[in-house]
Scaffold this motif. Sequence first.
Motif, PDB file in Angstrom:
ATOM      1  N   ALA A  93       1.010  -1.154   0.045  1.00  0.00           N
ATOM      2  CA  ALA A  93      -0.071  -0.009   0.057  1.00  0.00           C
ATOM      3  C   ALA A  93       0.948   1.058   0.032  1.00  0.00           C
ATOM      4  CB  ALA A  93      -0.776   0.078   1.116  1.00  0.00           C
ATOM      5  N   SER A  94       0.330   2.514  -0.598  1.00  0.00           N
ATOM      6  CA  SER A  94       1.078   3.586  -0.583  1.00  0.00           C
ATOM      7  C   SER A  94       0.164   4.635  -0.205  1.00  0.00           C
ATOM      8  CB  SER A  94       1.889   3.972  -1.737  1.00  0.00           C
ATOM      9  OG  SER A  94       0.970   4.147  -2.786  1.00  0.00           O
ATOM     10  N   SER A  95       0.792   5.655   0.288  1.00  0.00           N
ATOM     11  CA  SER A  95       0.094   7.055   0.637  1.00  0.00           C
ATOM     12  C   SER A  95       0.896   8.339   0.591  1.00  0.00           C
ATOM     13  CB  SER A  95      -0.574   6.952   2.108  1.00  0.00           C
ATOM     14  OG  SER A  95       0.225   6.974   2.893  1.00  0.00           O
ATOM     15  N   LEU A  96      -0.042   9.260   0.802  1.00  0.00           N
ATOM     16  CA  LEU A  96       0.740  10.654   0.647  1.00  0.00           C
ATOM     17  C   LEU A  96       1.397  10.769   2.246  1.00  0.00           C
ATOM     18  CD1 LEU A  96      -1.730  13.064  -1.197  1.00  0.00           C
ATOM     19  CD2 LEU A  96       0.775  12.345  -1.908  1.00  0.00           C
ATOM     20  N   ALA A  97       2.506  11.333   2.280  1.00  0.00           N
ATOM     21  CA  ALA A  97       3.084  11.277   3.728  1.00  0.00           C
ATOM     22  C   ALA A  97       2.280  12.134   4.523  1.00  0.00           C
ATOM     23  CB  ALA A  97       4.534  11.860   3.724  1.00  0.00           C
ATOM     24  N   LEU A  98       1.774  11.620   5.793  1.00  0.00           N
ATOM     25  CA  LEU A  98       1.047  12.490   6.856  1.00  0.00           C
ATOM     26  C   LEU A  98      -0.216  12.824   6.507  1.00  0.00           C
ATOM     27  CD1 LEU A  98       3.941  14.621   8.167  1.00  0.00           C
ATOM     28  CD2 LEU A  98       3.349  12.298   9.125  1.00  0.00           C
ATOM     29  N   GLY A  99      -1.127  13.053   7.364  1.00  0.00           N
ATOM     30  CA  GLY A  99      -2.292  13.613   7.078  1.00  0.00           C
ATOM     31  C   GLY A  99      -3.443  12.666   6.993  1.00  0.00           C
ATOM     32  N   PRO A 100      -4.726  13.074   6.888  1.00  0.00           N
ATOM     33  CA  PRO A 100      -5.612  12.026   6.803  1.00  0.00           C
ATOM     34  C   PRO A 100      -5.825  11.124   5.501  1.00  0.00           C
ATOM     35  CG  PRO A 100      -6.676  13.873   6.679  1.00  0.00           C
ATOM     36  CD  PRO A 100      -5.094  14.314   6.782  1.00  0.00           C
ATOM     37  N   THR A 101      -5.095  11.338   4.894  1.00  0.00           N
ATOM     38  CA  THR A 101      -5.058  10.755   3.217  1.00  0.00           C
ATOM     39  C   THR A 101      -5.337   9.171   3.469  1.00  0.00           C
ATOM     40  OG1 THR A 101      -2.879  10.864   2.883  1.00  0.00           O
ATOM     41  CG2 THR A 101      -4.029  12.681   2.052  1.00  0.00           C
ATOM     42  N   GLU A 102      -5.967   8.595   2.583  1.00  0.00           N
ATOM     43  CA  GLU A 102      -6.101   6.890   2.566  1.00  0.00           C
ATOM     44  C   GLU A 102      -4.812   6.336   2.156  1.00  0.00           C
ATOM     45  OE1 GLU A 102      -9.168   7.396  -0.796  1.00  0.00           O
ATOM     46  OE2 GLU A 102      -8.849   5.293  -0.316  1.00  0.00           O
ATOM     47  N   ALA A 103      -4.727   5.342   2.387  1.00  0.00           N
ATOM     48  CA  ALA A 103      -3.576   4.277   1.988  1.00  0.00           C
ATOM     49  C   ALA A 103      -4.286   3.347   0.772  1.00  0.00           C
ATOM     50  CB  ALA A 103      -3.038   3.491   2.881  1.00  0.00           C
ATOM     51  N   PHE A 104      -3.652   3.560  -0.419  1.00  0.00           N
ATOM     52  CA  PHE A 104      -4.130   2.827  -1.679  1.00  0.00           C
ATOM     53  C   PHE A 104      -3.425   1.540  -1.740  1.00  0.00           C
ATOM     54  CE2 PHE A 104      -6.728   6.078  -3.472  1.00  0.00           C
ATOM     55  CZ  PHE A 104      -6.231   7.140  -3.104  1.00  0.00           C
ATOM     56  N   PHE A 105      -4.103   0.362  -1.735  1.00  0.00           N
ATOM     57  CA  PHE A 105      -3.677  -0.845  -1.875  1.00  0.00           C
ATOM     58  C   PHE A 105      -3.482  -1.569  -3.227  1.00  0.00           C
ATOM     59  CE2 PHE A 105      -3.278  -2.320   2.600  1.00  0.00           C
ATOM     60  CZ  PHE A 105      -3.970  -1.298   3.267  1.00  0.00           C
ATOM     61  N   GLY A 106      -2.535  -2.486  -3.434  1.00  0.00           N
ATOM     62  CA  GLY A 106      -2.425  -3.221  -4.552  1.00  0.00           C
ATOM     63  C   GLY A 106      -3.381  -4.426  -4.354  1.00  0.00           C
ATOM     64  N   GLN A 107      -3.487  -5.461  -5.412  1.00  0.00           N
ATOM     65  CA  GLN A 107      -4.305  -6.411  -5.248  1.00  0.00           C
ATOM     66  C   GLN A 107      -3.647  -7.459  -4.546  1.00  0.00           C
ATOM     67  OE1 GLN A 107      -5.774  -6.781  -9.538  1.00  0.00           O
ATOM     68  NE2 GLN A 107      -7.675  -6.687  -8.433  1.00  0.00           N
TER      69      GLN A 107
END
Lengths: 114, 114
Positions: A93-107
Amino acid sequence: EAGVAQSPRYKIIEKRQSVAFWCNPISGHATLYWYQQILGQGPKLLIQFQNNGVVDDSQLPKDRFSAERLKGVDSTLKIQPAKLEDSAVYLCASSLALGPTEAFFGQGTRLTVV
Amino acid sequence: AQTVTQSQPEMSVQEAETVTLSCTYDTSESDYYLFWYKQPPSRQMILVIRQEAYKQQNATENRFSVNFQKAAKSFSLKISDSQLGDAAMYFCAYRSFSTDKLIFGTGTRLQVFP
């Protein structure tokens, strides 16, 4: 935008063999996570990167697992040697650093160790 | 260390009815983020809803809403007008404000009956 890419989707290996998984996060995402998800359980965090530095690897079995994030972009997770109990789905999974942004997942990659 | 607990391994609901999934967490941090993710059989984790701990107002997203009780460290998910497509594993997740560490509960399997 393109999502998190993982490969391979499936892998079957014999115990004591080695295996590697690859993850390409969303462009611009500084934070990258690797999780192990055993069937019927929740994802367990193995390692967290911030750019190319390790933030948390407290649950990574370092005697057999290793991970790196080259140039703060792509990442590989390796298991050597594999054990039967390593059979699981490995999620990146990846996300923008810090903040309430969600993590996006691979399959995910489904690993079966026989 | 932070922990996330989901005490309901399985829940079921009839189509068009309302169901509530429970989640509790433990942390010593005052600022953090909470999420509910959905994981269908395809394994792709999808964000359902998020909540910032510093916001008193409960988050809502269409048929999905949360009941966030910060003092009790409780974060339940309410699904209204349940649909067959809501059937999946639901995971409660905690993200540290300071480190970005993202951890998950053990999940609740939701079945929706016609």
